[in-house]
Design a protein around this motif. Structure first.
Motif, PDB file in Angstrom:
ATOM      1  N   ARG A  30      -3.795   1.816   3.469  1.00  0.00           N
ATOM      2  CA  ARG A  30      -3.511   0.652   4.308  1.00  0.00           C
ATOM      3  C   ARG A  30      -2.002   0.442   4.376  1.00  0.00           C
ATOM      4  O   ARG A  30      -1.386   0.589   5.416  1.00  0.00           O
ATOM      5  CB  ARG A  30      -4.234  -0.573   3.744  1.00  0.00           C
ATOM      6  CG  ARG A  30      -5.739  -0.445   3.877  1.00  0.00           C
ATOM      7  CD  ARG A  30      -6.496  -1.544   3.154  1.00  0.00           C
ATOM      8  NE  ARG A  30      -7.934  -1.287   3.201  1.00  0.00           N
ATOM      9  CZ  ARG A  30      -8.736  -1.686   4.169  1.00  0.00           C
ATOM     10  NH1 ARG A  30      -8.264  -2.395   5.173  1.00  0.00           N
ATOM     11  NH2 ARG A  30     -10.015  -1.395   4.144  1.00  0.00           N
ATOM     12  N   ILE A  40     -13.416  -3.888  -0.196  1.00  0.00           N
ATOM     13  CA  ILE A  40     -12.170  -4.317  -0.853  1.00  0.00           C
ATOM     14  C   ILE A  40     -12.527  -5.276  -1.994  1.00  0.00           C
ATOM     15  O   ILE A  40     -13.098  -6.345  -1.754  1.00  0.00           O
ATOM     16  CB  ILE A  40     -11.214  -4.992   0.154  1.00  0.00           C
ATOM     17  CG1 ILE A  40     -10.842  -4.015   1.273  1.00  0.00           C
ATOM     18  CG2 ILE A  40      -9.953  -5.500  -0.547  1.00  0.00           C
ATOM     19  CD1 ILE A  40      -9.984  -4.616   2.388  1.00  0.00           C
ATOM     20  N   TYR A 100      -7.557  -0.632  -2.847  1.00  0.00           N
ATOM     21  CA  TYR A 100      -7.320  -0.587  -1.395  1.00  0.00           C
ATOM     22  C   TYR A 100      -8.166   0.477  -0.709  1.00  0.00           C
ATOM     23  O   TYR A 100      -7.630   1.382  -0.067  1.00  0.00           O
ATOM     24  CB  TYR A 100      -5.837  -0.309  -1.111  1.00  0.00           C
ATOM     25  CG  TYR A 100      -4.886  -1.122  -1.942  1.00  0.00           C
ATOM     26  CD1 TYR A 100      -4.772  -2.500  -1.752  1.00  0.00           C
ATOM     27  CD2 TYR A 100      -4.102  -0.521  -2.933  1.00  0.00           C
ATOM     28  CE1 TYR A 100      -3.894  -3.261  -2.522  1.00  0.00           C
ATOM     29  CE2 TYR A 100      -3.222  -1.274  -3.708  1.00  0.00           C
ATOM     30  CZ  TYR A 100      -3.136  -2.643  -3.503  1.00  0.00           C
ATOM     31  OH  TYR A 100      -2.279  -3.384  -4.266  1.00  0.00           O
ATOM     32  N   SER A 114      -5.190  -9.225   2.960  1.00  0.00           N
ATOM     33  CA  SER A 114      -5.041 -10.133   1.808  1.00  0.00           C
ATOM     34  C   SER A 114      -5.178 -11.600   2.218  1.00  0.00           C
ATOM     35  O   SER A 114      -5.555 -12.447   1.408  1.00  0.00           O
ATOM     36  CB  SER A 114      -3.729  -9.876   1.059  1.00  0.00           C
ATOM     37  OG  SER A 114      -2.644 -10.007   1.927  1.00  0.00           O
TER      38      SER A 114
END
Length: 342
Positions: free
Chosen positions: A26, A313, A48, A278
């Motif tokens: 990512r 995730i 990740y 996030s």
């Protein structure tokens, strides 16, 4: 030799190398050695995951030799809990030992792993960004394309004259915003950059922890893109902001997107899931985001592919599974979730 080697870390240590590991799925993110060991020993999930794999760059060099570092770009499958499938890693380590023994940095190492099933070649943008970042870490000078890119971003060539600016030069520039007058020049240039430069530039900036002063400018740019319904500019702003030290500003832009008419655009939703993930660790924002994905009508599989991506995730998984049991969901979201299990 093979008996004592249980991890890649041990393989690299046994070969007498200095090494470091990065996630490059990512963002390009350095993994510290303790974390990497815990991943290898399957004590923790891979932080990740992308498309069911860990995408790694392992950089190593022989301390005694003065040659350039070697890099392995490796992808290993993960299980449904995002833990490393150890058998694949063991298979790779055995293939290395069979091909090279412990001489993994010698002349005979060249090309020996080219057909290895775990080795991959990153795309041009990722490769340029990785090369630029590694040169910064090793305190080496940038590529030959850097100075021309600096000249371009200073505005002296004219922003329409982008054809001779190399992707590697853009990467070197993005990774060196602290140097010379680069940040100030980029801030002055930003609003005038053509899309042909904006797209590769934002693909580099997504790996950079940019400072709040520039992040605020990008937030304003992203908000204006929402007003103007300019999805290309909005995606560039989201990507560029995704790794800033001021994550609150990234969250502000994501929230503005989710409240706007742009909230069902596939490129925008995929960018938030892939790069600004996030911000989705917040359960309420995640709920709103998944609701927007459910209301997206053009691509039947979009909701499923984003759900599958995010549920892997570790920092998002519990919140997403919690959403499955939540009472106050819209009818559309409830139906989309129902389709996941049908």
């Amino acid at each position: 030799m093979t008996e004592q080697i249980a991890t890649l870390g041990q393989l690299l240590d046994a070969a007498g190398t200095t090494w470091r590991a990065f996630d490059i799925g990512r963002h390009i993110t350095k993994l510290d050695k303790k974390q990497f060991l815990a991943i290898e020993e399957t004590k923790i999930p891979y932080p990740y995951p992308l498309a069911g794999h860990a995408w790694l760059a392992i950089q190593f060099w022989d301390v005694k030799a003065s040659k350039e570092p070697y890099v392995w770009f490796l992808k290993f499958p993960l299980d449904e809990q995002s833990r490393l499938v150890s058998a694949s890693r063991d298979h790779f380590a055995n293939m290395v030992i069979e091909a090279l023994g412990t001489e993994i940095t010698g002349e005979n190492a060249e090309g020996k792993l080219d057909n290895n099933p775990y080795v991959f070649t990153p795309n041009a943008n990722k490769l340029a960004a990785f090369n630029a970042q590694v040169k910064c870490l090793l305190k080496q000078s940038a590529s030959q394309y850097y100075e021309y890119a600096q000249l371009y971003f200073s505005g002296k060539l004219g922003f329409d004259n982008w054809q001779s600016v190399a992707v590697q030069g853009i990467a070197d520039f993005a990774m060196r915003l602290d140097n010379d007058n680069n940040l100030a020049n980029l801030q002055a240039a930003w609003g005038q950059l053509p899309v042909e430069v904006l797209q590769p530039l934002s693909a580099m900036l997504e790996h950079v922890a940019i400072e709040p002063v520039f992040a605020e400018q990008l937030l304003a740019y992203g908000l204006k893109a929402i007003e103007q319904k300019d999805d290309i500019a909005l995606v560039a702003a989201l990507r560029s902001l995704s790794k800033t030290t001021a994550q609150g500003l990234t969250a502000q832009l994501v929230d503005a997107v989710l409240r706007s008419e742009m909230n069902t655009q596939s490129d925008v939703l995929l960018t938030i899931a892939g790069r600004c993930f996030s911000t989705l660790e917040d359960p309420e924002r995640l709920h709103v985001f998944m609701d927007c994905c459910a209301h997206h009508t053009e691509i039947e599989q979009l909701f499923v592919s984003i759900f599958t991506d995010l549920v892997a995730i570790p920092s998002i998984r519990p919140h997403l599974l919690g959403l499955l049991r939540k009472e106050n969901r819209s009818e559309t979201l409830a139906r989309a979730i129902g389709r996941l299990f049908s």
